[in-house]
Design a protein around this motif. Structure first.
Motif, PDB file in Angstrom:
ATOM      1  N   ALA A  31       0.857  -1.190   0.000  1.00 43.71           N
ATOM      2  CA  ALA A  31       0.000   0.000   0.000  1.00 43.71           C
ATOM      3  C   ALA A  31       0.890   1.237   0.000  1.00 43.71           C
ATOM      4  CB  ALA A  31      -0.917   0.003   1.218  1.00 43.71           C
ATOM      5  N   MET A  32       0.528   2.225  -0.812  1.00 42.49           N
ATOM      6  CA  MET A  32       1.281   3.477  -0.875  1.00 42.49           C
ATOM      7  C   MET A  32       0.319   4.652  -0.876  1.00 42.49           C
ATOM      8  SD  MET A  32       4.563   2.814  -3.325  1.00 42.49           S
ATOM      9  CE  MET A  32       5.816   1.630  -2.819  1.00 42.49           C
ATOM     10  N   ALA A  33       0.677   5.667  -0.130  1.00 45.69           N
ATOM     11  CA  ALA A  33      -0.151   6.876  -0.051  1.00 45.69           C
ATOM     12  C   ALA A  33       0.647   8.058  -0.588  1.00 45.69           C
ATOM     13  CB  ALA A  33      -0.572   7.137   1.394  1.00 45.69           C
ATOM     14  N   PHE A  34      -0.040   8.897  -1.353  1.00 42.98           N
ATOM     15  CA  PHE A  34       0.609  10.036  -2.005  1.00 42.98           C
ATOM     16  C   PHE A  34      -0.228  11.288  -1.704  1.00 42.98           C
ATOM     17  CE2 PHE A  34       3.414   7.493  -4.690  1.00 42.98           C
ATOM     18  CZ  PHE A  34       2.754   6.273  -4.637  1.00 42.98           C
ATOM     19  N   ALA A  35       0.415  12.272  -1.145  1.00 42.47           N
ATOM     20  CA  ALA A  35      -0.301  13.506  -0.821  1.00 42.47           C
ATOM     21  C   ALA A  35      -0.768  14.204  -2.100  1.00 42.47           C
ATOM     22  CB  ALA A  35       0.598  14.440  -0.015  1.00 42.47           C
ATOM     23  N   ILE A  36      -2.029  14.619  -2.084  1.00 39.85           N
ATOM     24  CA  ILE A  36      -2.558  15.399  -3.214  1.00 39.85           C
ATOM     25  C   ILE A  36      -2.069  16.830  -3.031  1.00 39.85           C
ATOM     26  CG2 ILE A  36      -4.649  16.225  -4.346  1.00 39.85           C
ATOM     27  CD1 ILE A  36      -6.025  13.691  -3.520  1.00 39.85           C
ATOM     28  N   GLU A  37      -1.101  17.215  -3.850  1.00 37.35           N
ATOM     29  CA  GLU A  37      -0.409  18.485  -3.666  1.00 37.35           C
ATOM     30  C   GLU A  37      -0.766  19.472  -4.763  1.00 37.35           C
ATOM     31  OE1 GLU A  37       3.488  16.582  -1.423  1.00 37.35           O
ATOM     32  OE2 GLU A  37       3.582  17.124  -3.537  1.00 37.35           O
ATOM     33  N   GLU A  38      -0.001  20.545  -4.787  1.00 39.91           N
ATOM     34  CA  GLU A  38      -0.300  21.628  -5.721  1.00 39.91           C
ATOM     35  C   GLU A  38      -0.132  21.216  -7.179  1.00 39.91           C
ATOM     36  OE1 GLU A  38       0.814  26.358  -6.211  1.00 39.91           O
ATOM     37  OE2 GLU A  38       1.702  25.155  -4.612  1.00 39.91           O
ATOM     38  N   ARG A  39       0.639  20.140  -7.422  1.00 40.51           N
ATOM     39  CA  ARG A  39       0.890  19.732  -8.804  1.00 40.51           C
ATOM     40  C   ARG A  39      -0.396  19.352  -9.513  1.00 40.51           C
ATOM     41  NH1 ARG A  39       4.665  14.607  -9.609  1.00 40.51           N
ATOM     42  NH2 ARG A  39       2.967  13.768  -8.366  1.00 40.51           N
ATOM     43  N   ILE A  40      -1.294  18.615  -8.856  1.00 39.58           N
ATOM     44  CA  ILE A  40      -2.522  18.179  -9.549  1.00 39.58           C
ATOM     45  C   ILE A  40      -3.422  19.371  -9.831  1.00 39.58           C
ATOM     46  CG2 ILE A  40      -3.846  17.694  -7.445  1.00 39.58           C
ATOM     47  CD1 ILE A  40      -4.911  15.215  -8.894  1.00 39.58           C
ATOM     48  N   ALA A  41      -3.430  20.375  -8.908  1.00 44.12           N
ATOM     49  CA  ALA A  41      -4.214  21.576  -9.180  1.00 44.12           C
ATOM     50  C   ALA A  41      -3.625  22.354 -10.350  1.00 44.12           C
ATOM     51  CB  ALA A  41      -4.268  22.453  -7.925  1.00 44.12           C
ATOM     52  N   ALA A  42      -2.294  22.419 -10.411  1.00 41.29           N
ATOM     53  CA  ALA A  42      -1.651  23.124 -11.525  1.00 41.29           C
ATOM     54  C   ALA A  42      -1.924  22.416 -12.844  1.00 41.29           C
ATOM     55  CB  ALA A  42      -0.152  23.238 -11.265  1.00 41.29           C
ATOM     56  N   ASP A  43      -1.875  21.074 -12.826  1.00 41.31           N
ATOM     57  CA  ASP A  43      -2.173  20.312 -14.060  1.00 41.31           C
ATOM     58  C   ASP A  43      -3.600  20.563 -14.517  1.00 41.31           C
ATOM     59  OD1 ASP A  43      -0.199  17.334 -13.275  1.00 41.31           O
ATOM     60  OD2 ASP A  43       0.354  19.320 -14.019  1.00 41.31           O
ATOM     61  N   MET A  44      -4.542  20.598 -13.548  1.00 44.35           N
ATOM     62  CA  MET A  44      -5.939  20.858 -13.908  1.00 44.35           C
ATOM     63  C   MET A  44      -6.096  22.259 -14.471  1.00 44.35           C
ATOM     64  SD  MET A  44      -8.972  19.698 -14.062  1.00 44.35           S
ATOM     65  CE  MET A  44     -10.618  20.397 -14.293  1.00 44.35           C
ATOM     66  N   ARG A  45      -5.366  23.211 -13.923  1.00 47.42           N
ATOM     67  CA  ARG A  45      -5.424  24.589 -14.421  1.00 47.42           C
ATOM     68  C   ARG A  45      -4.912  24.665 -15.857  1.00 47.42           C
ATOM     69  NH1 ARG A  45      -7.884  29.329 -14.816  1.00 47.42           N
ATOM     70  NH2 ARG A  45      -6.467  31.109 -14.926  1.00 47.42           N
ATOM     71  N   GLU A  46      -3.856  23.894 -16.163  1.00 51.93           N
ATOM     72  CA  GLU A  46      -3.319  23.885 -17.527  1.00 51.93           C
ATOM     73  C   GLU A  46      -4.278  23.234 -18.500  1.00 51.93           C
ATOM     74  OE1 GLU A  46       0.474  22.063 -17.578  1.00 51.93           O
ATOM     75  OE2 GLU A  46       1.443  23.579 -16.339  1.00 51.93           O
ATOM     76  N   LEU A  47      -5.025  22.218 -18.034  1.00 54.25           N
ATOM     77  CA  LEU A  47      -5.953  21.515 -18.921  1.00 54.25           C
ATOM     78  C   LEU A  47      -7.225  22.293 -19.190  1.00 54.25           C
ATOM     79  CD1 LEU A  47      -5.651  17.877 -17.520  1.00 54.25           C
ATOM     80  CD2 LEU A  47      -4.847  18.692 -19.725  1.00 54.25           C
ATOM     81  N   SER A  48      -7.556  23.236 -18.346  1.00 51.70           N
ATOM     82  CA  SER A  48      -8.824  23.967 -18.496  1.00 51.70           C
ATOM     83  C   SER A  48      -8.604  25.427 -18.124  1.00 51.70           C
ATOM     84  CB  SER A  48      -9.897  23.342 -17.588  1.00 51.70           C
ATOM     85  OG  SER A  48      -9.543  23.534 -16.227  1.00 51.70           O
ATOM     86  N   SER A  49      -9.664  26.188 -18.222  1.00 52.51           N
ATOM     87  CA  SER A  49      -9.611  27.598 -17.844  1.00 52.51           C
ATOM     88  C   SER A  49     -10.139  27.803 -16.424  1.00 52.51           C
ATOM     89  CB  SER A  49     -10.421  28.426 -18.842  1.00 52.51           C
ATOM     90  OG  SER A  49     -11.755  27.971 -18.893  1.00 52.51           O
ATOM     91  N   LEU A  50     -10.199  26.750 -15.647  1.00 55.81           N
ATOM     92  CA  LEU A  50     -10.803  26.802 -14.318  1.00 55.81           C
ATOM     93  C   LEU A  50      -9.735  27.019 -13.239  1.00 55.81           C
ATOM     94  CD1 LEU A  50     -13.315  23.822 -14.595  1.00 55.81           C
ATOM     95  CD2 LEU A  50     -13.677  26.210 -15.226  1.00 55.81           C
ATOM     96  N   GLN A  51     -10.152  27.750 -12.188  1.00 57.23           N
ATOM     97  CA  GLN A  51      -9.343  27.849 -10.988  1.00 57.23           C
ATOM     98  C   GLN A  51      -9.674  26.652 -10.096  1.00 57.23           C
ATOM     99  OE1 GLN A  51      -7.046  29.972 -10.611  1.00 57.23           O
ATOM    100  NE2 GLN A  51      -7.517  31.734 -11.909  1.00 57.23           N
ATOM    101  N   VAL A  52      -8.659  26.075  -9.446  1.00 59.30           N
ATOM    102  CA  VAL A  52      -8.849  24.860  -8.654  1.00 59.30           C
ATOM    103  C   VAL A  52      -8.339  25.114  -7.234  1.00 59.30           C
ATOM    104  CG1 VAL A  52      -8.355  22.406  -8.485  1.00 59.30           C
ATOM    105  CG2 VAL A  52      -8.492  23.490 -10.735  1.00 59.30           C
ATOM    106  N   SER A  53      -9.185  24.761  -6.261  1.00 57.56           N
ATOM    107  CA  SER A  53      -8.790  24.869  -4.863  1.00 57.56           C
ATOM    108  C   SER A  53      -9.207  23.592  -4.146  1.00 57.56           C
ATOM    109  CB  SER A  53      -9.450  26.083  -4.192  1.00 57.56           C
ATOM    110  OG  SER A  53      -9.136  27.278  -4.883  1.00 57.56           O
TER     111      SER A  53
END
Length: 796
Positions: free
Chosen positions: A170-192
């Motif tokens: 089992a491995m756990a990975f913190a959901i960090e700013e990278r996934i929000a930045a990737d979502m921002r690049e994929l769309s015009s949406l702000q992510v929080s």
């Protein structure tokens, strides 16, 4: 100009009409802009929710792959089997660091933690992991989102098998700013991303908002109802946002949410510029109308009678006579002329309309009519806030049928295909059209993407049954592209274009039905450029034939060569196969490349035989080559052209190429075998083929993949695999060839194991075909120093 004159009336009428139309259009567009902006923002947020979900899935799949690497590690399995907790924890820590995991744990079969990189794993983490272990036990692996230490984490669980399950990683990975930045690049949406506290407050974890806006987001959400998903307007500082709230994880009264936001001012900005442009155009239009109407009015009254006479001749179909002038009431005369012209033109217009909007071969709507129907369906779907989809289909192998059987047979076949497609439509509102050639399109109003996929599957299934025509059975396939409103386009032109892109992606990628994705457009443009360069390379003879020698491991005698291809690009220089062969296989250009290699290899083989050098040439075949049922006939033509025996060649096939379509692959292989061509299974041991199936294949040779040979001197496991493969091949009555021989020690070890032949850098690197004869003269066996080509002893 008198006020009551015809000229003044025309001017006033023009001004009133244009002013009314412009004002009505302006207000209608202004209303539409406001409504469309709101709908567009809501749609963007809904699509953004799905995109974020898919982004999480993609991250989870990458994490699962990383965890599987550890689970498949031999040393890690030994540590589990021997209950070596220290070694297991070290492996967890090392691998966790490589893939940036926050926590890595080993779970035993009794659901207890056997090893962990954390001194004391939290209760929340342990609960989440045990829940995923139950899922992974059913599905083979599991991924989910949990809350650990008030923060969201992605957690993955994979089994450790040897070969049965002996534990779980089992491995756990913190959901960090990278996934929000990737979502921002994929769309015009702000992510929080925010986490709740027991007192009902929210704490901001990650955000793409500006610091000022991000600092006031959490207080704005305090007291928000639990089931709230959409906030039409949320003010942060000087900006207004439409907001969609997605629950990411929930645990023991705590929850983590994702807040997707679209700036209202940014979304409306293009429309505001459009309003200003409309006002400017309205003013310009009125000014132009004043000047134009005066000019037109002065020119109308004089030619009225001439226009009347012209209308008579047009109505009669006479374009040769001169205009006759008659003094009479101009309006009355013009009215009578247009009445007669209307009767004369009406019948011809019906025929013209039929020719313009209907396909004469199948009596189906053509492209122009289909575009009109699609626009109507889009308008209706927009009013109902619904959707509609388009299926575009292109037949496979139709050009070949047309070339072989003739155009009249092809026309009859298209009519039969149209009848079969019409039979698959289950609703009277579904419309079938022929766009041209062997392309058909279906309009599906009021359907979603799942219904469109189902219809595409039914169509493809119906085409699997051969069409009987003129005592001929014709097998046809098709590639189908799917695009829908409003997901992929908002007008007929864009939907048709994107359905066509998806259709060609289906045909090129080997899939039978593909739903449009924006990534296809980008890859299509890149692929188009590379495909054009490959075609130019074939036309300008930029490819070069290289060969690598194969020797008998027992004697060192050179018995064959493997034909390879290199691309000498005029700008990039030497391009190696790994950079263009996979793309050629994907696009189908590999067939052209294979024909080139076979032709060049046959010419080389003929030259060597003329010099009394008899060697067997090995040529690789791709998946698409194996699916070509005419390959044996084409290969026989090459042999006949160069006066070569089939035994001069050995055709190599990878295991994966065989398993893509075993039935058709075996048919092709049996045809080649019947000619007397030797067949070899290349890269044996790296595929997933069944031995029960392989024993039925008409092959003569196994090639051991170089990944096992390169390390066999130092890796006992690789040596065991190589020895087992040699024994397996011999037991099946096959010759065994080893690739990747780079040292004398590897040669001697393979010879001791009984391997028949080998190739590799120690024997000879790939070389231009024209240099092979010279190399052969210089070759000497490392065992006896004898040149096996000439029989002369060479000093060491």
């Amino acid at each position: 100009m008198r006020l009551r004159s015809l000229e003044s009336r025309i001017v006033i009428l023009f001004l009133v009409l244009i002013l009314a139309v412009q004002l009505a259009g302006f207000f209608a567009i202004q209303t539409g802009i406001r409504e469309n902006a709101q709908l567009a923002i809501r749609d963007e947020l809904q699509i953004g929710e799905r995109v974020f979900g898919r982004l999480l899935d993609q991250y989870a799949q990458k994490l699962i792959q990383g965890a599987r690497l550890l689970a498949s590690d031999y040393g890690f399995k030994q540590a589990i089997g021997s209950n070596d907790r220290e070694t297991a924890e070290s492996a967890l820590a090392n691998h966790g660091d490589r893939i940036e995991a926050s926590h890595a744990l080993l779970i035993g079969l009794d659901r207890s933690i056997k090893a962990s990189t954390a001194a004391t794993p939290g209760v929340d983490l342990e609960k989440s992991i045990l829940h995923l272990v139950d899922q992974a036990e059913q599905t083979g692996s599991a991924a989910g989102t949990g809350i650990v230490d008030n923060r969201p984490y992605q957690i993955v669980v994979v089994p450790v098998k040897a070969p049965i399950t002996i534990g779980w990683v089992a491995m756990a990975f913190a959901i960090e700013e990278r996934i929000a930045a990737d979502m921002r690049e994929l769309s015009s949406l702000q992510v929080s991303i925010l986490s709740s506290r027991t007192d009902g407050t929210w704490v901001l974890d990650v955000s793409t908002l500006s610091p000022t806006e991000a600092s006031i987001l959490a207080p704005q959400l305090r007291g928000m109802p639990a089931n709230t998903k959409f906030l039409p307007q949320l003010t942060l500082g000087d900006s207004d946002f439409s907001t969609r709230i997605v629950q990411l994880a929930q645990n023991s009264g705590q929850q983590v949410i994702v807040v997707l936001q679209r700036s209202v001012s940014e979304a409306v900005a293009p429309y505001r510029r459009l309003q200003i442009n409309l006002l400017i155009l309205t003013a310009i239009g009125i000014a132009v109308a004043v000047v134009g109407s005066v000019f037109v009015a002065k020119r109308i009254t004089g030619p009225l009678r001439k226009l009347g006479e012209t209308a008579k001749r047009l109505g009669a179909g006479d374009y040769r006579g001169q205009i006759e002038m008659r003094r009479d009431d101009e309006i009355g005369e013009l009215s009578q002329a247009f009445a007669r012209m209307r009767d004369g033109i009406s019948n011809r217009e019906l025929e013209i309309r039929r020719l313009a909007y209907w396909d004469t071969l199948t009596d189906l709507p053509n492209r122009a009519q289909f575009a009109n129907l699609l626009n109507e369906a889009i308008t209706d779907a927009r009013k109902r806030h619904g959707s509609c989809h388009v299926l575009m289909m292109d037949l496979d192998r139709f050009k070949h049928v047309n070339d072989v059987m003739g155009h009249s047979f092809g026309d009859a076949l298209l009519r039969r295909v149209a009848e079969r497609l019409q039979a698959q439509l289950t609703s009277p509102v579904h419309r079938l059209a022929r766009l041209g050639g062997d392309e058909f399109a279906l309009l599906l109003p009021g359907t979603d993407v799942h219904e469109a996929r189902e219809l595409a599957c039914r169509i493809l299934t119906s085409l699997e049954m051969p069409i009987s025509l003129e005592d001929q059975n014709v097998d046809l396939g098709a590639g189908i592209g799917i695009a829908g409103f409003p997901s992929h386009g908002t007008d007929a032109e864009s939907l048709l274009s994107r359905a066509e892109v998806a259709m060609y992606a289906a045909k090129n990628g080997g899939n039978e039905a593909v739903v449009y994705d924006p990534a296809i457009d980008k890859s299509s443009q890149e692929s188009l450029s590379l495909l054009s360069e490959l075609r130019r390379a074939a036309e300008e003879n930029q490819f070069r034939l290289y060969v690598q020698p194969k020797v008998m491991l027992g004697t060192g005698e050179v018995v064959g060569i493997e034909a390879l291809v290199r691309w000498v690009h005029p700008e990039r220089g030497m391009v190696f196969p790994d950079n263009f062969i996979p793309f050629a296989e994907k696009t189908g250009f590999i067939r052209t490349l294979t024909r080139w290699v076979i032709e060049q290899s046959a010419a080389l083989c003929s030259q060597l035989e003329a010099s009394d050098i008899k060697l067997r040439v090995s040529v690789n075949l791709s998946t698409r080559d194996l699916l070509d049922q005419e390959l044996p006939a084409k290969f026989a033509a090459v042999l006949a052209r160069h006066a070569l025996a089939p035994s001069s060649f050995c055709l190599e096939i990878t295991e994966s190429a065989i398993m893509d379509d075993p039935v058709r692959a075996q048919q092709t292989l049996e045809g080649l075998h019947a000619m007397g061509v030797d067949l070899s299974i290349d890269d044996f041991g790296t595929g997933y083929s069944s031995l029960a199936y392989l024993k039925r294949l008409p092959v003569h040779e196994l090639k051991i993949d170089k990944s096992f040979v390169l390390k066999m001197e130092n890796d006992p496991d690789d040596a065991k695999i190589v020895r087992s493969t040699i024994d397996l091949g011999h037991n099946m009555g096959l010759k065994v060839v080893a690739e990747g021989i780079e040292t004398l020690g590897a040669w001697e070890l393979l010879a001791a194991m009984g391997c028949d032949q080998g190739q590799g850098y120690f024997i000879g690197k790939p070389m231009p075909a024209e240099q092979f004869a010279d190399w052969l003269q210089r070759w000497k066996s490392p065992f006896n120093g004898v040149n096996t080509a000439t029989g002369l002893r060479v000093a060491s």
